[in-house]
Design an enzyme around this catalytic site. Structure first.
Site, PDB file in Angstrom:
ATOM      1  N   SER A   3      88.552 -57.807 -70.252  1.00  0.00           N
ATOM      2  CA  SER A   3      89.334 -57.427 -71.427  1.00  0.00           C
ATOM      3  C   SER A   3      88.733 -57.959 -72.717  1.00  0.00           C
ATOM      4  CB  SER A   3      90.771 -57.935 -71.283  1.00  0.00           C
ATOM      5  OG  SER A   3      90.791 -59.332 -71.052  1.00  0.00           O
TER       6      SER A   3
ATOM      7  N   HIS B  39      88.278 -50.977 -68.834  1.00  0.00           N
ATOM      8  CA  HIS B  39      89.391 -51.891 -69.067  1.00  0.00           C
ATOM      9  C   HIS B  39      90.722 -51.170 -68.911  1.00  0.00           C
ATOM     10  CE1 HIS B  39      91.780 -54.539 -72.095  1.00  0.00           C
ATOM     11  NE2 HIS B  39      92.014 -54.908 -70.851  1.00  0.00           N
TER      12      HIS B  39
ATOM     13  N   GLU C  50      90.260 -48.362 -71.656  1.00  0.00           N
ATOM     14  CA  GLU C  50      89.194 -48.566 -72.640  1.00  0.00           C
ATOM     15  C   GLU C  50      87.857 -48.466 -71.919  1.00  0.00           C
ATOM     16  OE1 GLU C  50      89.857 -51.402 -76.408  1.00  0.00           O
ATOM     17  OE2 GLU C  50      90.127 -52.436 -74.509  1.00  0.00           O
TER      18      GLU C  50
ATOM     19  N   ASN D 143      92.485 -55.886 -77.378  1.00  0.00           N
ATOM     20  CA  ASN D 143      92.752 -57.311 -77.516  1.00  0.00           C
ATOM     21  C   ASN D 143      92.322 -57.888 -78.858  1.00  0.00           C
ATOM     22  OD1 ASN D 143      94.144 -58.006 -75.143  1.00  0.00           O
ATOM     23  ND2 ASN D 143      92.259 -57.774 -73.978  1.00  0.00           N
TER      24      ASN D 143
END
Length: 295
Positions: free
Chosen positions: A118, A139, A151, A189
């Site tokens: 991540s 991800h 992702e 993130n």
């Protein structure tokens, strides 16, 4: 592509295995511990039962999904004949580098190697192999069976062909793949973790309490879950690890983890998985909540 290997039977790994298996892929779920594999399969079974209760799937689909999953504690055996390996181990650079070095040695030359990291650089992970053009970030979001986003992160050398293959594969899983570039934290993130960290800073500075902070964000910003509850759900150790990756990658103080977060992780208060974080998830607390419903 029909043969998939997933490394790690934890929250993300068993979710990824579940989604692939439910969509007809043959999945080898790999972990160093048989107990972890058994726990992962139990979680998949429980999630399938929930889907049956909601009439999303039927009994036949549940049984077919479970029959598509085999478990392995030996890496070489588990990745044998895999066309894609998805690594979902702990968010730790050294662990991931060692795994990818081993994968490069035991996997077929044309196997695609994906990581569910991540935050960690795909380019750095790919450098542990002799096939950087076949290494990519995939991800998934938690909980994997429910969340639509994946992702897709290209490393410096990831080929167009591999990227397109993984984009199409994600769509086959019913997901929405979104390609992003290889920078610390990627997109999800890089935006989410500073928000969570700021919520922890707000608590640390005494501006408001845990429930008050989460209530403001849920009712005022239409977030389905408050940032402190979400941090508990993700795992405070994972949040700390991601923030450290971004802080070290950008050398920017805005990504520095709040001291309260650091202390909670050191104290073992990791959120849901440890039974306590910003909220109490212990069995005694659950019992109190159940008994209060009958008063």
């Amino acid at each position: 592509m029909k043969k998939i290997a997933v490394i790690g039977a934890g929250t993300m790994g068993n979710g990824i295995a579940h989604v692939f298996a439910q969509n007809g892929f043959q999945v080898h779920l790999i972990d160093i511990s048989q107990a972890s594999l058994d726990k992962g399969l139990a979680t998949i079974t429980k999630n399938l039962d929930r889907m049956m209760a909601k009439e999303v799937i039927d009994q036949a689909k549940k049984e077919a999904t479970l029959s598509n999953i085999s478990t392995f504690t030996n890496l070489k055996d588990g990745v044998s004949q895999a066309e894609l390996v998805v690594e979902a181990a702990t968010e730790n650079l050294d662990i991931k580098l060692n795994i990818f070095k081993d994968l490069d040695e035991v996997c077929s030359a044309d196997t695609i190697l994906a990581t569910n990291t991540s935050s960690i650089s795909i380019t750095q992970i790919a450098a542990a192999t002799q096939r950087p053009e076949q290494v990519i970030g995939m991800h998934f979001m938690n909980p994997v069976p429910i969340m639509k986003l994946v992702e897709i992160i290209r490393g410096y050398s990831t080929s167009d062909e591999v990227t397109q293959t993984i984009m199409q594969l994600s769509e086959e899983l019913g997901k929405t793949p979104t390609e992003v570039n290889d920078y610390p934290g990627f997109v999800a993130n890089r935006i989410l973790m500073p928000m969570i960290n700021e919520a922890i800073e707000t608590l640390y500075n005494g501006v408001a309490g845990v429930q008050e902070i989460d209530t403001v964000m849920k009712l005022g910003m239409a977030h389905p879950m408050g940032p402190l509850q979400l941090a508990d759900f993700i795992g405070l150790d994972v949040c700390l690890s991601i923030l450290n990756v971004m802080y070290n990658g950008f050398k920017n103080p805005k990504y520095a983890p709040c001291p309260l977060l650091v202390n909670m992780v050191v104290a073992g208060k990791l959120g849901v998985k440890s039974g306590e974080g910003f909220y109490d998830y212990s069995e005694s607390r659950k019992a109190e909540q159940v008994s209060s419903q009958f008063k």
